[in-house]
Design an enzyme around this catalytic site. Structure first.
Site, PDB file in Angstrom:
ATOM      1  N   ASP A   1       5.871  29.148  46.001  1.00 57.74           N
ATOM      2  CA  ASP A   1       6.543  28.352  47.126  1.00 57.74           C
ATOM      3  C   ASP A   1       6.371  26.814  46.308  1.00 57.74           C
ATOM      4  O   ASP A   1       5.325  26.794  45.618  1.00 57.74           O
ATOM      5  CB  ASP A   1       5.921  28.334  48.560  1.00 57.74           C
ATOM      6  CG  ASP A   1       6.285  27.105  49.236  1.00 57.74           C
ATOM      7  OD1 ASP A   1       7.456  26.893  49.447  1.00 57.74           O
ATOM      8  OD2 ASP A   1       5.247  26.542  49.937  1.00 57.74           O
TER       9      ASP A   1
ATOM     10  N   ASP B   1       6.252  23.050  47.877  1.00 58.03           N
ATOM     11  CA  ASP B   1       5.613  22.066  48.664  1.00 58.03           C
ATOM     12  C   ASP B   1       4.377  22.485  49.371  1.00 58.03           C
ATOM     13  O   ASP B   1       4.464  23.613  50.181  1.00 58.03           O
ATOM     14  CB  ASP B   1       6.441  21.522  49.771  1.00 58.03           C
ATOM     15  CG  ASP B   1       7.570  20.446  49.108  1.00 58.03           C
ATOM     16  OD1 ASP B   1       7.235  19.451  48.731  1.00 58.03           O
ATOM     17  OD2 ASP B   1       8.506  21.091  48.817  1.00 58.03           O
TER      18      ASP B   1
ATOM     19  N   ASP C   1       2.991  28.382  51.723  1.00 63.96           N
ATOM     20  CA  ASP C   1       1.954  27.713  52.867  1.00 63.96           C
ATOM     21  C   ASP C   1       2.758  27.342  54.314  1.00 63.96           C
ATOM     22  O   ASP C   1       2.167  27.029  55.207  1.00 63.96           O
ATOM     23  CB  ASP C   1       1.754  26.418  52.359  1.00 63.96           C
ATOM     24  CG  ASP C   1       2.755  25.442  52.605  1.00 63.96           C
ATOM     25  OD1 ASP C   1       3.840  25.679  51.998  1.00 63.96           O
ATOM     26  OD2 ASP C   1       2.787  24.307  52.952  1.00 63.96           O
TER      27      ASP C   1
END
Ligand SMILES: O=P(O)(O)OC[C@H]1O[C@H](O[C@H]2O[C@H](CO)[C@@H](O)[C@H](O)[C@H]2O)[C@H](O)[C@@H](O)[C@@H]1O
Length: 335
Positions: free
Chosen positions: A74, A76, A277
């Site tokens: 991922d 960000d 996240d």
């Protein structure tokens, strides 16, 4: 029904908006310290369920034995730290190098909520595959897999001499997303701090910089705007409301699709590792759990409900993990 609809009907919208990006409570490797307060005890119980990937490297290495590793990342909060301005979410040059080194050894892809173009610009590496808009905009290599005849292929492109294909399963939604984006910009313009981001197949309404007293108004405006768009749905990321096509496609489906496209779908010989996240990464963690072969790693500094198996505290630990798996290869691989 989108998550926010649930939130509205149960009346706990503010809790959901607050908890969507919990403040950092760094608990480092010293989590075995004797003086555990209430929070630490909760965290310890959570850590036992989702052990720190950096401490349990050997266990992960054993799972990779005799298998080819494929890495999915991922962006960000995983490769770049969470910052107030999405335009300033930059990767450090050390992280870029770590990702580049990983990609030299293992097939590596970035799967993000951002648009493909934007994340490609932020990451700046050509050795990777990219899936933007939560997996709804995939740039993948030309192979002879079963996927090749899928109706959502929209053509070929050629970057840096590599033949690539675009896979866009929600392509027909582009005009609708553009329309709702303009409406959201118009409807929220009176609220200080709101930022509406164009992520091509998704529109993201950021409220991180909005006074908390106005969060409900933001949620209400988005909710009201979406009443005219029954074919769109709402999900909730880290201080961001995300509007996307109500199609059966997500980051988990994108991982599955990319494994096929890269001829890596044999679970007996391939170990996918996914690091993320956010709530949207849970679809990928779930896919790996259901596949019964794969390693999901959640990046978080606070305990969270997750389908991931392992955890890492923050992007600097992600970088440590990426460097460690590069070292496995240098030390003779995982065979
Ligand atoms: O799938 P991801 O790569 O994690 O993208 C999810 C969203 O990330 C970005 O927003 C988040 O990060 C920003 C920068 O740190 C932060 O300001 C914001 O509050 C976070 O929600 C991105 O701007 C969104 O478009 C992505 O959908």
């Amino acid at each position: 029904m989108g998550k926010l609809d649930d939130v509205f009907s149960s009346g706990c919208w503010l809790d959901a908006m607050r908890s969507s990006s919990p403040p950092r409570k760094k608990l480092s490797m010293g989590y075995m310290e004797p003086a555990l307060d209430g929070f630490d005890a909760t965290y310890l119980a959570w850590m036992i369920k989702h052990p720190p990937a950096l401490i349990f490297l050997d266990q992960i290495r054993k799972q990779a034995k005799n298998k080819k590793i494929a890495i999915f990342l991922d962006y960000d909060g995983t490769l770049s730290p969470i910052v107030n301005d999405p335009e300033n979410a930059l990767m450090s040059s050390e992280m870029r190098l770590a990702v580049k080194n990983v990609a030299k050894l293992f097939p590596t892809a970035i799967i993000t909520g951002r648009s493909c173009d934007k994340v490609h610009r932020l990451v700046g590496l050509t050795e990777l595959y990219y899936a933007g808009s939560h997996g709804m905009d995939i740039v993948c290599p030309v192979t002879h897999s079963n996927n090749d005849n899928h109706p959502s292929y929209v053509g070929q492109t050629n970057m840096q001499g590599k033949e690539l294909k675009l896979f866009q399963p929600a392509r027909e939604f582009l005009p609708m997303i553009d329309h709702v984006l303009q409406e959201l910009i118009r409807n929220t313009k009176g609220i200080q701090g709101v930022a509406v981001e164009n992520n091509k197949f998704c529109a993201s309404v950021h409220y991180r910089n909005v006074d908390e007293r106005n969060w409900f108004t933001v949620a209400q405006i988005v909710h009201e705007t979406l009443k005219d768009y029954p074919l769109l749905r709402l999900t909730h990321g880290r201080k961001v409301l995300e509007i996307r096509p109500a199609v059966d496609w997500n980051k988990g489906k994108a991982v599955e699709f990319m494994l096929h496209s890269l001829d890596l779908c044999d679970s007996a010989s391939v170990l996918p590792i996914y690091i993320g996240d956010d709530a949207s990464d849970e679809d990928a963690f779930r896919f790996l759990r259901e596949r019964k072969c794969g390693v999901g790693i959640l990046v978080t500094s606070a305990p969270k409900e997750t389908k991931a198996s392992y955890s890492l505290n923050d992007p600097s630990e992600v970088m440590g993990f990426l460097k460690a798996i590069v070292n496995w290869e240098k030390m003779g691989g995982v065979r």
